[in-house]
Design a protein around this motif. Sequence first.
Motif, PDB file in Angstrom:
ATOM      1  N   ARG A  96       3.460  12.404  -7.790  1.00  0.00           N
ATOM      2  CA  ARG A  96       2.272  13.247  -7.660  1.00  0.00           C
ATOM      3  C   ARG A  96       1.446  12.907  -6.434  1.00  0.00           C
ATOM      4  O   ARG A  96       0.743  13.772  -5.897  1.00  0.00           O
ATOM      5  N   SER A  97       1.509  11.676  -5.987  1.00  0.00           N
ATOM      6  CA  SER A  97       0.667  11.264  -4.858  1.00  0.00           C
ATOM      7  C   SER A  97       1.454  11.013  -3.576  1.00  0.00           C
ATOM      8  O   SER A  97       0.858  10.787  -2.526  1.00  0.00           O
ATOM      9  N   ARG A  98       2.779  11.062  -3.648  1.00  0.00           N
ATOM     10  CA  ARG A  98       3.601  10.680  -2.496  1.00  0.00           C
ATOM     11  C   ARG A  98       3.249  11.482  -1.243  1.00  0.00           C
ATOM     12  O   ARG A  98       3.108  10.930  -0.149  1.00  0.00           O
ATOM     13  N   ALA A  99       3.108  12.783  -1.384  1.00  0.00           N
ATOM     14  CA  ALA A  99       2.844  13.622  -0.215  1.00  0.00           C
ATOM     15  C   ALA A  99       1.467  13.372   0.387  1.00  0.00           C
ATOM     16  O   ALA A  99       1.203  13.784   1.526  1.00  0.00           O
ATOM     17  N   CYS A 100       0.600  12.698  -0.359  1.00  0.00           N
ATOM     18  CA  CYS A 100      -0.734  12.390   0.167  1.00  0.00           C
ATOM     19  C   CYS A 100      -0.670  11.377   1.308  1.00  0.00           C
ATOM     20  O   CYS A 100      -1.545  11.362   2.176  1.00  0.00           O
ATOM     21  N   LEU A 101       0.354  10.523   1.299  1.00  0.00           N
ATOM     22  CA  LEU A 101       0.421   9.467   2.307  1.00  0.00           C
ATOM     23  C   LEU A 101       0.606  10.013   3.722  1.00  0.00           C
ATOM     24  O   LEU A 101      -0.158   9.643   4.622  1.00  0.00           O
ATOM     25  N   PRO A 102       1.595  10.879   3.986  1.00  0.00           N
ATOM     26  CA  PRO A 102       1.678  11.428   5.345  1.00  0.00           C
ATOM     27  C   PRO A 102       0.456  12.253   5.729  1.00  0.00           C
ATOM     28  O   PRO A 102       0.086  12.301   6.907  1.00  0.00           O
ATOM     29  N   MET A 103      -0.195  12.879   4.749  1.00  0.00           N
ATOM     30  CA  MET A 103      -1.433  13.602   5.048  1.00  0.00           C
ATOM     31  C   MET A 103      -2.514  12.628   5.502  1.00  0.00           C
ATOM     32  O   MET A 103      -3.264  12.896   6.453  1.00  0.00           O
ATOM     33  N   LEU A 104      -2.579  11.484   4.842  1.00  0.00           N
ATOM     34  CA  LEU A 104      -3.569  10.469   5.196  1.00  0.00           C
ATOM     35  C   LEU A 104      -3.290   9.910   6.598  1.00  0.00           C
ATOM     36  O   LEU A 104      -4.209   9.769   7.416  1.00  0.00           O
ATOM     37  N   LEU A 105      -2.030   9.597   6.875  1.00  0.00           N
ATOM     38  CA  LEU A 105      -1.673   9.078   8.197  1.00  0.00           C
ATOM     39  C   LEU A 105      -1.979  10.103   9.287  1.00  0.00           C
ATOM     40  O   LEU A 105      -2.418   9.745  10.386  1.00  0.00           O
ATOM     41  N   TRP A 145       0.839  -1.210   0.000  1.00  0.00           N
ATOM     42  CA  TRP A 145       0.000   0.000   0.000  1.00  0.00           C
ATOM     43  C   TRP A 145       0.871   1.256   0.000  1.00  0.00           C
ATOM     44  O   TRP A 145       0.642   2.181  -0.784  1.00  0.00           O
ATOM     45  N   VAL A 146       1.903   1.274   0.847  1.00  0.00           N
ATOM     46  CA  VAL A 146       2.812   2.422   0.892  1.00  0.00           C
ATOM     47  C   VAL A 146       3.543   2.579  -0.441  1.00  0.00           C
ATOM     48  O   VAL A 146       3.719   3.696  -0.943  1.00  0.00           O
ATOM     49  N   ASP A 147       3.949   1.456  -1.020  1.00  0.00           N
ATOM     50  CA  ASP A 147       4.676   1.500  -2.294  1.00  0.00           C
ATOM     51  C   ASP A 147       3.861   2.180  -3.393  1.00  0.00           C
ATOM     52  O   ASP A 147       4.430   2.846  -4.271  1.00  0.00           O
ATOM     53  N   CYS A 148       2.556   2.020  -3.348  1.00  0.00           N
ATOM     54  CA  CYS A 148       1.694   2.650  -4.361  1.00  0.00           C
ATOM     55  C   CYS A 148       1.836   4.168  -4.327  1.00  0.00           C
ATOM     56  O   CYS A 148       1.853   4.829  -5.371  1.00  0.00           O
ATOM     57  N   PHE A 149       1.954   4.727  -3.133  1.00  0.00           N
ATOM     58  CA  PHE A 149       2.148   6.172  -2.998  1.00  0.00           C
ATOM     59  C   PHE A 149       3.582   6.563  -3.363  1.00  0.00           C
ATOM     60  O   PHE A 149       3.816   7.561  -4.041  1.00  0.00           O
ATOM     61  N   ASP A 150       4.525   5.765  -2.899  1.00  0.00           N
ATOM     62  CA  ASP A 150       5.936   6.121  -3.067  1.00  0.00           C
ATOM     63  C   ASP A 150       6.371   6.098  -4.527  1.00  0.00           C
ATOM     64  O   ASP A 150       7.279   6.824  -4.924  1.00  0.00           O
ATOM     65  N   ARG A 151       5.723   5.283  -5.335  1.00  0.00           N
ATOM     66  CA  ARG A 151       6.110   5.178  -6.747  1.00  0.00           C
ATOM     67  C   ARG A 151       5.710   6.396  -7.569  1.00  0.00           C
ATOM     68  O   ARG A 151       6.252   6.616  -8.646  1.00  0.00           O
ATOM     69  N   ASP A 152       4.773   7.175  -7.070  1.00  0.00           N
ATOM     70  CA  ASP A 152       4.216   8.279  -7.856  1.00  0.00           C
ATOM     71  C   ASP A 152       4.535   9.618  -7.187  1.00  0.00           C
ATOM     72  O   ASP A 152       4.042   9.911  -6.097  1.00  0.00           O
TER      73      ASP A 152
END
Length: 272
Positions: A156-165, A147-154
């Motif tokens: 454009r979406s990487r910064a969304c992950l810490p926002m989600l957490l 799941w994390v890898d999906c964000f990390d690969r892009d």
Amino acid sequence: MKATPEIDRKAYELAREFLLNIPGVTEIIIEKYQNLPSFRPKPSTKNELYRDLLESAQNANMKTKVVGEAIGGVDKLALISNDFDPEYILKSYASKWDVLDQIVQKLNPRGKIRRTQRSIWPRYCQTILSAAEFIDRFDSADEFFEWVDCFDRDDRSRACLPMLLDHEIEGFGFALSCNFLKELGYVNFPKPDVHLRDIFTALALCDDGIDDYKLFKAIIRVARNAKVTPYALDKIFWLIGSGNFYDDPSIGLIGRRQEDFVEFARINMARL
């Protein structure tokens, strides 16, 4: 002075040069901090993930002293969590007050335990609950990493992950979310902490008063222009800001050097 790719690169080069002028600091030492420790095993179970998350959560402000040091380290929470089992936490505790009561009874924390809503212990106990709920949504540690890898690969979406957490785990925040991911081995999640904020603002590498998200993006930009990983850049400026060479007792804690560095960098960047 407006940030440009040349200025970004120069800021990084000057940071390394500044560190190398500190007695005992060598290229080998700097590179050691800039590379992820090879000895740190990646969590292989949900319990290990949950434990790492709780350790990151107590790294904010005074929580390390109030929480970790008061009970002899985060690992002691294994005694009230069935060895960091998120499912056990959710079945055993209905509220943060139940968690806190068990911590007091079984771990006997040093110091005064304040029980107001905004006090550190009740807030951390709420983090224990919400973190358990979050981790329990995954069937395994591998599923979490996928799941994390999906964000990390892009990009454009990487910064969304810490926002989600930040929104999923109470008391975590954007910066701690980045720290959690960074310590799991994700080099593209620098922590936008106070040390980097002060240095970046002073050198006009970012705008004054920006939020953690925009500082995160600025760190990634500088790293890209300096041709290093965000993790490596993070460590360089963090060492200057904190003065904490935690892996090198011969150097040790030398005190914050960011004011000296900013003066040094401004002189050398004035001609750009």
